[in-house]
Design a protein around this motif. Structure first.
Motif: not given
Lengths: 229, 210, 379
Positions: C39-42, C250-253, C337-340
């Motif tokens: 999600l974060i990456t997207g 995001s990484l911490m989570i 738009p989520i990247a798979f």
């Protein structure tokens, strides 16, 4: 007759800071094919003695010679293998693996040995199952069997690798008198048929008085060592 | 010996009446002595009895009936025992089986032997609690205690009893016998117990006191 | 090994409820990790794409705003290099006039500004004196496709051009002012001969723009002509620190989810050693080696990790799918738009398996030390 099992000057201490001596320089030997019992009050050291006989516990001092092999110099893995190939155990609380069926429990020593379960092994397992009278329940989980059936399974398991010595700690301690009688008869029959040496700890007079030799342990010493004939 | 053979035939047939008649007649007509009867007829007949270990066809109920026949015969011999008593000693003896020991026919015979030797004898018999031995010796003021062990499992209790008695009454003479001691006499010999197999042994052992 | 594996499998199968619970625990961890990570990456990809997707990442200009000689910029990291000649002009139609920015582009210009995608009607300019207009500008001048337009520079040079396309450039200020033509058209109008006013570059990895810009600064031609090289990162520091913060959180989570999964597995497996200590004692009495006994627990960890990871990937992907299906913009496009990213999903799954294995080391060590007599004595 030759001795299958010999203890020389076995002493055992427990505890690190406060040392308690449990066994005091025991010398004992057992003849091949003999049927022996060890009696004594609880806390006498008889279970410790049996555990040392079975290499489950190491003595503080002294030698144990099993089938001519001194166990003192063996490492943990070599001891495991020696147990697997020479010794069978029967305990009061049956100690089957509840996750496995009777047949699987009986086959376990072979798998531990690393042998394949081939036709020959299966045939032997089936023969033992027949011998101990478990044919009808061989595919039951350990928990789905009666106490007597569980003990029969444990006996068959102890025999699976053609153990030359069976060590039993109160094998009938948890059974009613009729079942006790049956289990005794079974052990005696195996003793005669396969020349298996039995060493049985028991407080059950009906079992002890039928064995060929009674060793009484008191306060870590041999109080009495008597033979029927 | 024709008497034994005839007796044994009736004994195996569980014919109590015939067994008693035979032995009673033999004693009455002084064909045999009590000792003969015990050693050469009854003990011999009992020794033929098997057990479950060696004979799978062994039946315990048969053993019980046969024990009962032997017991009746022993009870019946009492007048003959008295008749055969040599002299009356001013000494007391008790015949006891240790805790757990259920077989008492041998003990019963030994008590008759002691009577014949002139002891005032108490037959205490089977399964006597270890802790009561000392009380018994004190109350009856015993000189001799005879311990009978048939089942070798009971040697353990016998041994403890012997140790107790030796500690509290070192002057009492301890005698022991029975099948349980056949291979293990040294267990009790170590504690100064005298081992006896028959009347002759008893005579020899207690002779000094007699 | 085979024995240890089959015992491990049986142990897990025997305590089904417990096994499912642990596997679901791992699965939830994995799915949260996948969901949050993707999600974060997207979000970031979409944000970056929206921000700098159709603008130059590196721009080379002459500092005194005059033109310079065109030179070749080449390299694998550059996805588009557009040579530009631009300047202010007046646009005069039959109905109205406006001040505009005329920008002449070389071939890569289309790719860089994604013009073809943004064309509402018409086509890209290909010949001299063909232009396309921002949609706002075409409305203001009240012209349409194929109309003619006069462009006049500050120096009073003028030319009549053909409108071959209308383009929606998404940003009002640009839509209302841009006139786009071929490089030659602009060079001719502004009397630049072969010179250009700027080079616009797009790079493959937008975050590399600063490094690549520094590389360009060392070019001989750049130094000779005293050109300045500007990259988008210098101009968007706020956005970058925002993105960075988002990445870190995001990484911490993900790390904390992972830590809790590892702790969960470790504690449950530690309990199973206690539960199974009787069995281990029996097996040891029968002659099983300490090593095999410890492998039982390592395999349990591996199996739990493996099935947990598979389940977790399914959950996570399912969650993403439903998110992209149900969370939509009014126009029907996905809100985010989520990247798979299969590499990330596989990585996340492997991390779970690895953590489960790691977590099972403690119980495995404990089972090694377990003595059969302890078990037998304690009945």
């Amino acid at each position: 007759m030759d001795n299958i099992l010999e203890l020389k000057n076995i002493t055992k201490f427990y505890g690190d800071k406060i040392k308690t001596q449990v066994l005091f320089g025991l010398d004992l030997s057992f003849e091949r094919g003999s049927f022996n019992s060890i009696i004594g009050q609880s806390g006498s050291g008889k279970s410790t003695l049996l555990n040392i006989l079975g290499t489950l516990d190491r003595p503080t001092d002294g030698d144990i010679i099993i089938n001519g092999k001194n166990t003192k110099t063996l490492n943990a893995n070599a001891l495991s293998q020696l147990r697997n190939e020479n010794l069978g155990f029967i305990f009061q609380f049956h100690y089957l693996l509840p996750e496995f069926t009777a047949l699987e429990n009986i086959l376990m020593p072979v798998r531990i040995l690393g042998k394949k379960i081939d036709k020959e092994v299966m045939a032997r397992a089936e023969e033992l199952i027949e011998l101990v009278g478990l044919s009808k329940v061989k595919n039951n989980l350990a928990t789905q069997m009666s106490g007597g059936q569980q003990q029969r399974t444990a006996i068959a398991r102890a025999l699976m690798n053609q153990a030359s010595i069976i060590l039993a700690d109160e094998p009938t301690g948890n059974l009613d008198s009729d079942t006790t009688e049956q289990i005794y008869d079974l052990m005696r029959m195996i003793n005669k048929k396969y020349q298996t040496t039995f060493i049985i700890i028991t407080h059950d007079q009906s079992v002890a008085e039928k064995t060929d030799r009674i060793i009484e342990i008191k306060d870590g010493r041999i109080l009495m060592d008597v033979r029927k004939k | 010996m024709p008497l034994f053979e005839e007796f044994n035939r009736a004994f195996q047939a569980l014919d109590q009446e015939h067994c008693i008649q035979l032995t009673y007649d033999a004693l009455s007509n002084e064909i045999i002595s009590v000792e003969d009867l015990y050693e050469n007829v009854l003990r011999k007949a009992l020794s033929v009895l098997t057990d479950k270990e060696t004979d799978p066809t062994h039946k315990i109920w048969r053993e019980h009936v046969q024990s009962s026949i032997v017991r009746t015969i022993i009870e019946m011999t009492y007048p003959f025992v008295i008749k055969q008593r040599i002299e009356i000693l001013n000494k007391k003896a008790a015949v006891v089986c240790p805790d757990g020991e259920q077989h008492e026919l041998g003990a019963r015979m030994v008590s008759d032997y002691l009577r014949m030797l002139g002891y005032e004898t108490y037959f205490v018999g089977r399964d006597t609690p270890r802790l009561e031995f000392l009380d018994m010796i004190k109350t009856l003021n015993l000189d001799v205690v005879a311990i009978s062990v048939t089942n070798y499992y009971n040697l353990s209790k016998a041994l403890q009893t012997v140790v107790d008695v030796k500690e509290h009454f070192p002057e009492v003479t301890l005698v022991a016998g029975g099948r349980g001691l056949d291979a293990n006499a040294e267990v009790l010999v170590k504690h100064d117990v005298l081992i006896t197999h028959d009347l002759n042994d008893l005579k020899r052992i207690l002779g000094g006191n007699a | 090994m085979k024995l240890a594996y089959s015992i491990a499998k049986r142990f897990l199968g025997y305590n089904k409820g417990q096994t499912i619970l642990i596997a679901v625990g791992i699965a939830i961890g994995v799915s949260v990790q996948i969901f949050i990570g993707l999600l974060i990456t997207g979000l970031q990809d979409s944000l970056i794409d929206k921000t700098v997707g159709s603008t130059p990442h590196i721009t080379i200009t002459q500092e005194d705003e005059t033109s310079f000689e065109e030179f070749m910029i080449d390299g694998g990291s550059f996805t588009a290099v557009a040579y530009q000649a631009e300047g202010p002009a007046f646009a005069l139609s039959e109905n109205d006039d406006a001040s505009v920015l005329l920008r002449g582009l070389s071939a890569d210009g289309d790719k860089l500004y994604k013009l073809s995608e943004k064309l509402i009607e018409g086509r890209m300019p290909s010949a001299m004196n063909e232009v396309i207009l921002g949609s706002g500008l075409s409305e203001k001048l009240d012209v349409s496709l194929n109309d003619e337009l006069t462009l006049r520079t500050i120096t009073n040079q003028s030319v009549v051009v053909n409108i071959v396309g209308i383009v929606d450039l998404k940003v009002d200020a640009i839509n209302n002012s841009w006139v786009l033509a071929t490089l030659a058209t602009a060079q001719s109008l502004f009397e630049l001969k072969d010179e250009i006013t700027s080079i616009a570059i797009q790079v493959e990895d937008v975050f590399e723009a600063d490094v690549l810009a520094e590389g360009i600064m060392t070019f001989e031609r750049v130094n000779e002509q005293n050109l300045s090289v500007v990259n988008w990162k210098d101009q968007n520091e706020d956005l970058l620190s925002g993105l960075n913060g988002q990445s870190i959180s995001s990484l911490m989570i993900q790390v904390f989810v992972l830590v809790s999964v590892v702790l969960g597995i470790a504690s449950v497996l530690a309990i199973t050693v206690l539960q199974k200590s009787k069995q281990i004692g029996i097996l040891k009495a029968m002659g099983i080696t300490d090593k095999t006994a410890s492998w039982i627990f390592l395999f349990q960890g591996l199996l739990l990790g493996f099935w947990g990871a598979i389940l977790g990937v399914l959950f996570g992907v399912g969650l993403l799918l439903s998110f992209t299906t149900f969370a939509r913009n009014p126009d029907g496009s996905a809100l985010i738009p989520i990247a798979f990213d299969p590499v990330f999903i596989a990585f996340s799954g492997s991390i779970a398996i690895f953590s489960a294995l790691l977590a099972s080391f403690i119980p495995a060590q404990r089972s090694k030390k377990l003595s059969p007599i302890e078990v037998i004595r304690n009945g």
